[in-house]
Motif scaffolding. Structure first.
Motif, PDB file in Angstrom:
ATOM      1  N   VAL A  77      -1.043  -6.118  41.333  1.00 33.87           N
ATOM      2  CA  VAL A  77      -0.554  -5.129  42.286  1.00 33.87           C
ATOM      3  C   VAL A  77      -0.176  -3.855  41.532  1.00 33.87           C
ATOM      4  CG1 VAL A  77       1.162  -4.626  44.065  1.00 33.87           C
ATOM      5  CG2 VAL A  77       0.306  -6.974  43.778  1.00 33.87           C
ATOM      6  N   TYR A  78      -0.777  -2.743  41.965  1.00 34.14           N
ATOM      7  CA  TYR A  78      -0.504  -1.433  41.382  1.00 34.14           C
ATOM      8  C   TYR A  78       0.266  -0.610  42.406  1.00 34.14           C
ATOM      9  CZ  TYR A  78      -4.095  -2.711  37.944  1.00 34.14           C
ATOM     10  OH  TYR A  78      -4.828  -3.344  36.972  1.00 34.14           O
ATOM     11  N   ALA A  79       1.502  -0.245  42.076  1.00 35.40           N
ATOM     12  CA  ALA A  79       2.344   0.509  43.005  1.00 35.40           C
ATOM     13  C   ALA A  79       1.867   1.949  43.119  1.00 35.40           C
ATOM     14  CB  ALA A  79       3.794   0.474  42.538  1.00 35.40           C
ATOM     15  N   PRO A  80       2.043   2.562  44.274  1.00 35.09           N
ATOM     16  CA  PRO A  80       1.615   3.957  44.442  1.00 35.09           C
ATOM     17  C   PRO A  80       2.444   4.890  43.587  1.00 35.09           C
ATOM     18  CG  PRO A  80       2.861   3.213  46.348  1.00 35.09           C
ATOM     19  CD  PRO A  80       2.635   2.005  45.502  1.00 35.09           C
ATOM     20  N   LYS A  81       1.826   5.991  43.202  1.00 37.42           N
ATOM     21  CA  LYS A  81       2.505   7.030  42.430  1.00 37.42           C
ATOM     22  C   LYS A  81       2.966   8.113  43.391  1.00 37.42           C
ATOM     23  CE  LYS A  81      -0.395   6.240  38.342  1.00 37.42           C
ATOM     24  NZ  LYS A  81      -1.319   5.242  38.901  1.00 37.42           N
ATOM     25  N   GLY A  82       4.183   8.553  43.247  1.00 38.65           N
ATOM     26  CA  GLY A  82       4.694   9.575  44.146  1.00 38.65           C
ATOM     27  C   GLY A  82       5.051   8.988  45.506  1.00 38.65           C
ATOM     28  N   LYS A  83       4.785   9.751  46.565  1.00 39.70           N
ATOM     29  CA  LYS A  83       5.137   9.321  47.911  1.00 39.70           C
ATOM     30  C   LYS A  83       4.302   8.126  48.342  1.00 39.70           C
ATOM     31  CE  LYS A  83       5.668  10.988  52.661  1.00 39.70           C
ATOM     32  NZ  LYS A  83       5.517  12.156  53.587  1.00 39.70           N
ATOM     33  N   ASN A  84       4.973   7.103  48.863  1.00 42.36           N
ATOM     34  CA  ASN A  84       4.299   5.892  49.323  1.00 42.36           C
ATOM     35  C   ASN A  84       3.888   6.059  50.785  1.00 42.36           C
ATOM     36  OD1 ASN A  84       3.444   3.324  49.970  1.00 42.36           O
ATOM     37  ND2 ASN A  84       5.291   2.279  49.298  1.00 42.36           N
ATOM     38  N   THR A  85       2.589   5.976  51.062  1.00 41.36           N
ATOM     39  CA  THR A  85       2.099   6.110  52.442  1.00 41.36           C
ATOM     40  C   THR A  85       2.298   4.839  53.257  1.00 41.36           C
ATOM     41  OG1 THR A  85      -0.129   5.336  51.885  1.00 41.36           O
ATOM     42  CG2 THR A  85       0.316   7.711  51.641  1.00 41.36           C
ATOM     43  N   GLY A  86       2.572   3.715  52.575  1.00 43.83           N
ATOM     44  CA  GLY A  86       2.692   2.432  53.258  1.00 43.83           C
ATOM     45  C   GLY A  86       1.381   1.681  53.376  1.00 43.83           C
ATOM     46  N   ALA A  87       0.281   2.373  53.081  1.00 42.69           N
ATOM     47  CA  ALA A  87      -1.032   1.720  53.154  1.00 42.69           C
ATOM     48  C   ALA A  87      -1.292   0.943  51.857  1.00 42.69           C
ATOM     49  CB  ALA A  87      -2.127   2.753  53.367  1.00 42.69           C
ATOM     50  N   ALA A  88      -2.157  -0.053  51.959  1.00 42.86           N
ATOM     51  CA  ALA A  88      -2.556  -0.843  50.798  1.00 42.86           C
ATOM     52  C   ALA A  88      -4.039  -1.156  50.898  1.00 42.86           C
ATOM     53  CB  ALA A  88      -1.750  -2.137  50.706  1.00 42.86           C
ATOM     54  N   VAL A  89      -4.682  -1.304  49.750  1.00 44.52           N
ATOM     55  CA  VAL A  89      -6.100  -1.641  49.696  1.00 44.52           C
ATOM     56  C   VAL A  89      -6.298  -2.772  48.697  1.00 44.52           C
ATOM     57  CG1 VAL A  89      -8.415  -0.839  49.087  1.00 44.52           C
ATOM     58  CG2 VAL A  89      -6.859   0.677  50.320  1.00 44.52           C
ATOM     59  N   VAL A  90      -6.970  -3.832  49.137  1.00 49.87           N
ATOM     60  CA  VAL A  90      -7.376  -4.914  48.246  1.00 49.87           C
ATOM     61  C   VAL A  90      -8.779  -4.581  47.749  1.00 49.87           C
ATOM     62  CG1 VAL A  90      -7.798  -7.389  47.999  1.00 49.87           C
ATOM     63  CG2 VAL A  90      -5.986  -6.577  49.527  1.00 49.87           C
ATOM     64  N   VAL A  91      -8.964  -4.548  46.434  1.00 48.11           N
ATOM     65  CA  VAL A  91     -10.218  -4.108  45.828  1.00 48.11           C
ATOM     66  C   VAL A  91     -10.997  -5.295  45.285  1.00 48.11           C
ATOM     67  CG1 VAL A  91     -11.252  -2.715  44.001  1.00 48.11           C
ATOM     68  CG2 VAL A  91      -9.276  -1.845  45.271  1.00 48.11           C
ATOM     69  N   ARG A 158      -3.774 -12.555  52.980  1.00 43.75           N
ATOM     70  CA  ARG A 158      -2.594 -13.203  53.560  1.00 43.75           C
ATOM     71  C   ARG A 158      -1.372 -13.025  52.663  1.00 43.75           C
ATOM     72  NH1 ARG A 158      -6.754 -17.672  55.097  1.00 43.75           N
ATOM     73  NH2 ARG A 158      -7.051 -17.222  57.311  1.00 43.75           N
ATOM     74  N   LEU A 159      -1.567 -13.116  51.353  1.00 46.13           N
ATOM     75  CA  LEU A 159      -0.452 -12.928  50.428  1.00 46.13           C
ATOM     76  C   LEU A 159       0.102 -11.503  50.501  1.00 46.13           C
ATOM     77  CD1 LEU A 159      -1.746 -14.865  47.288  1.00 46.13           C
ATOM     78  CD2 LEU A 159       0.350 -15.373  48.563  1.00 46.13           C
ATOM     79  N   VAL A 160      -0.786 -10.523  50.595  1.00 48.43           N
ATOM     80  CA  VAL A 160      -0.321  -9.140  50.676  1.00 48.43           C
ATOM     81  C   VAL A 160       0.495  -8.932  51.943  1.00 48.43           C
ATOM     82  CG1 VAL A 160      -1.036  -6.725  50.820  1.00 48.43           C
ATOM     83  CG2 VAL A 160      -2.227  -8.269  49.265  1.00 48.43           C
ATOM     84  N   ARG A 161       0.048  -9.469  53.055  1.00 45.26           N
ATOM     85  CA  ARG A 161       0.830  -9.342  54.294  1.00 45.26           C
ATOM     86  C   ARG A 161       2.164 -10.086  54.174  1.00 45.26           C
ATOM     87  NH1 ARG A 161      -4.128  -8.941  57.439  1.00 45.26           N
ATOM     88  NH2 ARG A 161      -4.069  -6.815  58.235  1.00 45.26           N
ATOM     89  N   HIS A 162       2.133 -11.235  53.537  1.00 42.00           N
ATOM     90  CA  HIS A 162       3.348 -12.039  53.394  1.00 42.00           C
ATOM     91  C   HIS A 162       4.394 -11.296  52.560  1.00 42.00           C
ATOM     92  CE1 HIS A 162       5.644 -15.747  53.453  1.00 42.00           C
ATOM     93  NE2 HIS A 162       5.754 -15.718  52.130  1.00 42.00           N
ATOM     94  N   HIS A 163       3.939 -10.520  51.580  1.00 45.81           N
ATOM     95  CA  HIS A 163       4.852  -9.802  50.691  1.00 45.81           C
ATOM     96  C   HIS A 163       4.984  -8.324  51.067  1.00 45.81           C
ATOM     97  CE1 HIS A 163       5.447 -13.060  47.785  1.00 45.81           C
ATOM     98  NE2 HIS A 163       4.161 -13.346  47.936  1.00 45.81           N
ATOM     99  N   ALA A 164       4.522  -7.961  52.244  1.00 45.90           N
ATOM    100  CA  ALA A 164       4.465  -6.550  52.622  1.00 45.90           C
ATOM    101  C   ALA A 164       5.825  -5.861  52.503  1.00 45.90           C
ATOM    102  CB  ALA A 164       3.916  -6.402  54.032  1.00 45.90           C
ATOM    103  N   ALA A 165       6.866  -6.451  53.031  1.00 50.57           N
ATOM    104  CA  ALA A 165       8.183  -5.824  52.974  1.00 50.57           C
ATOM    105  C   ALA A 165       8.646  -5.664  51.529  1.00 50.57           C
ATOM    106  CB  ALA A 165       9.189  -6.642  53.776  1.00 50.57           C
ATOM    107  N   GLU A 166       8.449  -6.711  50.730  1.00 54.77           N
ATOM    108  CA  GLU A 166       8.863  -6.682  49.324  1.00 54.77           C
ATOM    109  C   GLU A 166       8.122  -5.610  48.541  1.00 54.77           C
ATOM    110  OE1 GLU A 166       8.416  -9.676  45.454  1.00 54.77           O
ATOM    111  OE2 GLU A 166       8.065 -10.426  47.498  1.00 54.77           O
TER     112      GLU A 166
END
Length: 315
Positions: A77-91, A158-166
């Motif tokens: 998992v690579y955290a966003p730099k700067g402002k977090n848009t809340g979006a995520a992409v699995v590559v 499923r794991l990304v959704r499960h950990h979304a808040a975290e």
């Protein structure tokens, strides 16, 4: 020549390597974690230990790291730099379901995404995983899914959704991005998200595996020998909004692969945007070159804004 052989040579797995490590590891400060708490389901034998090789051959001025014999899939998992848009992409990196181009079609995509405020989750899925009977024209003939790889993809979503808040992610803004074989994996999970391929192992498996958006880039394995859509990707109105990129001079995964998928999405009423370029070949990733095709990420950012996954330009 078989498609996976072409991919291997193209990504320099067939060439001599100037560096090799036992397993692939992300750069310092980024931890990869196993996606399965125990053994992965439907484990298959592989010809040797996991190996990461860095090629002597350069692509767009840089070497390519090819990883093979992956039996223990992981995500980083690579955290966003700067402002977090809340979006995520699995590559999903490509490599003909035989190797993974972990930098060209993996970490470099994460650099692009995180710089735009998007969390990136890089999946190191199981390879080799070749379910197809290959013909001399390099198109799939059998009707099998890439089961181990798709199991890993479903589990990761499923794991990304499960950990979304975290992880400070909006659970309704999680998409997928894949290249070549990884692009086909994008199509598989976009159309088979309700088809459970493994027995639930923990609470994370109660989450949906459906991506909220999808970006298959020069995808393969979508067109059958008769020119029809591969039946393993049953497109419907519920297929997520999709962004397609293809070069017309791609001699590995021809333009018909993308066109057949675009047509199926359009006919089903699923939102789709396609960009075709005259030049670019195959495996260009996000590396900048003189070819206009390498400016596709800017178009993808605009598209993500139009579908509400990130703030639209100017806002």
């Amino acid at each position: 020549m078989k498609l996976w052989t072409i991919a291997l040579c193209l990504l320099a797995a067939c060439a001599s390597a100037h560096a090799a490590t036992a397993v692939w590891r992300p750069a310092a400060g980024n931890a990869q974690m196993p996606i399965w708490p125990g053994a992965a389901p439907d484990a298959q034998q592989v010809p040797g230990p996991e190996t990461a090789k860095v090629s002597d051959k350069l692509l767009a001025g840089k070497p390519v790291t090819a990883v093979t014999n992956v039996t223990r899939p992981t995500m980083t998992v690579y955290a966003p730099k700067g402002k977090n848009t809340g979006a995520a992409v699995v590559v999903f990196p490509g490599g003909g379901f035989h190797i993974l181009a972990m930098d060209l079609e993996g970490t470099e995509s994460c650099d692009w995404l995180t710089a735009r405020g998007i969390t990136c989750v890089l999946l190191k899925y199981r390879v080799p995983s070749i379910p197809y009977v290959w013909q001399c024209d390099c198109r799939p003939h059998s009707r099998e899914l890439s089961v181990p790889s798709l199991q890993d993809a479903q589990r990761t979503m499923r794991l990304v959704r499960h950990h979304a808040a975290e992880w400070h992610i909006d659970p309704h803004k999680i998409g997928v991005l894949g290249f070549s074989a990884g692009g086909y994996l994008v199509a598989e999970i976009s159309t088979n998200f309700a088809r459970r391929l493994y027995a639930p192992v923990d609470a994370a498996d109660k989450e949906s595996a459906r991506p909220d958006f999808a970006m298959p880039i020069y995808p393969g394995h979508l067109a059958m020998n008769d020119g029809k859509l591969n039946p393993n990707v049953p497109v419907s109105r519920d297929t997520p909004p999709t962004f397609l990129v293809q070069a017309e001079d791609d001699n590995v995964d021809g333009v018909d692969q993308t066109l057949v998928y675009y047509t199926a999405l359009k006919d089903a009423g699923a939102p789709v945007e396609m960009h075709l370029y005259a030049h670019g070949g195959h495996a260009f990733g996000v590396r900048p070159t003189s070819n206009p095709v390498t400016r596709w990420p800017a178009l993808a950012e605009t598209w993500l804004g139009t579908i509400g996954m990130i703030p639209a330009a100017g806002r």
